[in-house]
Scaffold this active site. Structure first.
Site, PDB file in Angstrom:
ATOM      1  N   HIS A 139       0.840  -1.204   0.000  1.00  0.00           N
ATOM      2  CA  HIS A 139       0.000   0.000   0.000  1.00  0.00           C
ATOM      3  C   HIS A 139       0.877   1.257   0.000  1.00  0.00           C
ATOM      4  CE1 HIS A 139      -3.730   2.247   1.269  1.00  0.00           C
ATOM      5  NE2 HIS A 139      -2.816   3.075   1.715  1.00  0.00           N
ATOM      6  N   GLU A 140       1.797   1.323   0.957  1.00  0.00           N
ATOM      7  CA  GLU A 140       2.646   2.526   1.078  1.00  0.00           C
ATOM      8  C   GLU A 140       3.592   2.670  -0.110  1.00  0.00           C
ATOM      9  OE1 GLU A 140       1.801   4.743   3.039  1.00  0.00           O
ATOM     10  OE2 GLU A 140       0.561   3.595   4.428  1.00  0.00           O
TER      11      GLU A 140
ATOM     12  N   HIS B  33       1.777   4.380  -2.923  1.00  0.00           N
ATOM     13  CA  HIS B  33       1.832   5.845  -2.764  1.00  0.00           C
ATOM     14  C   HIS B  33       3.204   6.373  -3.203  1.00  0.00           C
ATOM     15  CE1 HIS B  33      -1.907   6.560  -0.705  1.00  0.00           C
ATOM     16  NE2 HIS B  33      -1.611   5.838   0.357  1.00  0.00           N
TER      17      HIS B  33
ATOM     18  N   HIS C  65       3.781   6.366  -6.929  1.00  0.00           N
ATOM     19  CA  HIS C  65       2.936   7.422  -7.516  1.00  0.00           C
ATOM     20  C   HIS C  65       3.670   8.766  -7.396  1.00  0.00           C
ATOM     21  CE1 HIS C  65      -1.400   9.324  -7.690  1.00  0.00           C
ATOM     22  NE2 HIS C  65      -0.630   9.692  -8.703  1.00  0.00           N
TER      23      HIS C  65
END
Length: 596
Positions: A387-388, A391, A394
């Site tokens: 998940h991190e 980010h 991105h």
């Protein structure tokens, strides 16, 4: 990793390399002084922002100051988060916060002054090639112009700012400081005081009487404060109505969405499409009832474990390998960046004494992103890692492809990349799993994410919409009104397989997000967009991957809805939500097969 290490004992390869941001404290101090001297130059533009040259020079200086301030702030706070008890970095963190406030005050004249220009002058600036790199900023200013007031009115609005935070502050005090919960019996039969933190643990208990006692105690406590809490929520709604009227918006919902240029149809379309998908949630409730082997499914059974806790020991090294495998559909370039993040000091891995809890991805433009974890060797931590890193990649790609001003993406887009990584990891693990117990554990984990992130958050969003519309129509919002609206929504969403206990009608009183109005729908749209992307990538392959990477590289260079649309996810249509729902349907079907 049983005992918690001191920061100095953490192995170098498990720490992030903050020195990539500033090699030494001396460097930080020098950059701090640089910002202080740059701030002295800002004043020379005040009253002079009337032509393209002045605006360009002012924006350039503003960006310069902003970037340096961001770097200082990120470094100071990341060092503070390594060990919150370290007084040196507590002080540095405070120093960076004060500098940010100073910068905000010094540059606050820029926007109002440019907006004081006529529409014609502003339009001319938007198309002026000299200002091409600031086109989006100027377009946005032009768009906001009808809602900006006169100088005196804006000054007055700024003073009202402190008043406007009162409902949220008062709710926080009642909820976190004054609210005292009774004792309930835990699984061992011991009397334990109920707290916000323990509540979810009680609801996840395999023992039904523990869940029921905690549930009833929680809502009975809120019911004692129902008049006060209804007044507090009412005050927040009144505040939203005041701002939307003062700034000439048709409704509070429109006023909130306007900043990100999100059409109201995105919000209403989410609710409508979830309504058409409610039979799927009702079917999942039937399945829950079956798996829990209960005659009646109650609201306090929603978080009960559906399968025995399936222990999965996953070391950090194994988690990295699995994540690396799971993102194969995104192609080699993506995996190269991920490998760089894994091996070159992006991640602070384990807990240590005084380290900030939780997890996040952060960083400053011009340096690689950073990820803070508190890794435990379990499934949850592996999902947190992917998940991190979603980010982080991105941010990495938008920084690499956009100038400073356009690199920052909105909250509306923020959860897409992280949730997409989770969807790919889940898909990979489900395909690889041969143990029916493991498979069922993964399926329930994923299905519950749909229930809590898409259905539950949409129900919250619908509650907010109804409440604001009633207030705008001049109708009352007593605690009875709020409870009835909330109870009826729960009945509609959960269906006939669920006994909707009367106690749940007070849940509106404990949701802090209702004081950050019209925000929760972004969880549901972000999750739906990510699920839609993952489905397209797994079904179509390369063309979908190219569109998705284009999305990651776009940063904030256009409005969120347009960036998503170009990448093949149109959130103003029901399609992405329907695609997400088809994934949810697949999960339910797989679970039903395993239950037979």
């Amino acid at each position: 990793m049983n005992q918690v290490l001191k920061r100095s004992e953490v192995a170098k390869e498990h720490r992030w390399k903050v020195e990539d941001l500033f090699a030494s404290q001396k460097q930080w101090d020098a950059e701090y002084e640089e910002v202080k001297s740059l701030l002295k130059q800002v004043g020379q533009f005040e009253g002079k922002l009337k032509d393209a040259n002045a605006v360009k020079a002012c924006f350039k200086l503003d960006d310069d100051i902003s970037l340096h301030t961001e770097r200082l702030y990120v470094y100071a706070n990341m060092k503070h988060h390594e060990d919150m008890a370290d007084a040196t970095y507590q002080a540095l963190s405070e120093k960076s916060k004060k500098l940010s406030v100073e910068v905000g005050e010094a540059t606050s004249f820029i926007t109002p002054e440019i907006l004081a220009l006529s529409d014609e002058e502003l339009k001319a600036m938007v198309v002026n090639p000299e200002l091409s790199e600031y086109k989006k900023t100027l377009e946005d200013m032009l768009r906001q112009k009808p809602h900006i007031l006169s100088k005196a009115e804006e000054a007055l609005m700024a003073q009202v700012g402190n008043l406007s935070s009162a409902p949220s502050t008062i709710f926080g005090m009642i909820n976190n400081a004054d609210m005292k919960f009774p004792k309930v019996k835990n699984e061992q039969g011991e009397e334990v005081e109920l707290t916000h933190g323990r509540y979810i643990q009680f609801l996840e208990s395999p023992k039904r009487e523990v869940r029921e006692a905690a549930f009833k105690a929680m809502y009975a406590t809120y019911a004692k404060q129902k008049n006060t809490l209804a007044s507090t929520l009412n005050a927040n709604v009144t505040k939203n109505l005041f701002y939307s009227k003062a700034r000439k918006y048709p409704s509070a919902l429109e006023a909130t969405l306007y900043g990100d240029n999100i059409p109201v149809s995105v919000y209403t379309n989410l609710i409508a499409t979830i309504h058409e998908s409610l039979p799927l949630l009702h079917r999942y409730m039937e399945l829950r009832k079956k798996l829990l082997k209960v005659d009646e499914l109650h609201m306090y059974d929603l978080f009960a474990p559906l399968v025995e806790e399936y222990k999965m020991d996953i070391t950090f090294e194994d988690a990295k390998k699995t994540v690396m495998e799971s993102v194969k559909p995104l192609g080699e370039k993506y995996r190269e960046i991920l490998k760089d993040g894994f091996t070159n000091g992006w991640i602070d891995v384990y807990e240590n004494e005084g380290k900030r809890s939780g997890a996040y991805s952060w960083g400053a433009y011009g340096t690689h992103p950073y990820v803070l974890l508190n890794h435990k060797d379990n499934l949850n931590s592996m999902f947190t890692l992917t998940h991190e890193m979603g980010h982080a990649i991105h941010s990495y790609l938008s920084d690499a492809n956009q100038n400073y001003r356009d690199a920052q993406y909105t909250i509306f887009l923020a959860e897409v990349a992280s949730t997409l990584n989770e969807a790919l990891l889940m898909d990979y693990m489900l395909k690889k799993s041969t143990d029916p117990k493991e498979k069922m554990y993964l399926l329930t984990y994923y299905a519950d994410q749909f229930r809590t992130t898409v259905f539950r958050q949409t129900m919250f969003a619908e509650f907010e919409k109804i409440v604001h519309e009633k207030a705008e129509a001049g109708e009352s919002l007593t605690h009875q009104d709020l409870s009835k609206i909330y109870y009826d929504l729960n009945k509609q969403y959960h269906g006939n397989a669920m006994v909707v206990d009367q106690d749940i009608e007070m849940e509106w009183a404990r949701i802090p997000h209702f004081y950050n109005s019209f925000y929760v729908f972004k969880y549901a749209t972000g999750f739906s967009a990510a699920t839609s992307f993952s489905k397209q990538i797994l079904d179509e392959g390369q063309p979908a991957v190219d569109r998705y990477l284009g999305f990651l590289k776009s940063g904030g260079s256009d409005f969120s809805i347009e960036i998503l649309k170009r990448a093949g996810v149109d959130m103003s249509s029901p399609e992405p939500i329907r695609q997400a729902m088809s994934v949810f349907q697949g999960l339910i079907e797989e679970m039903e097969k395993l239950v037979q």
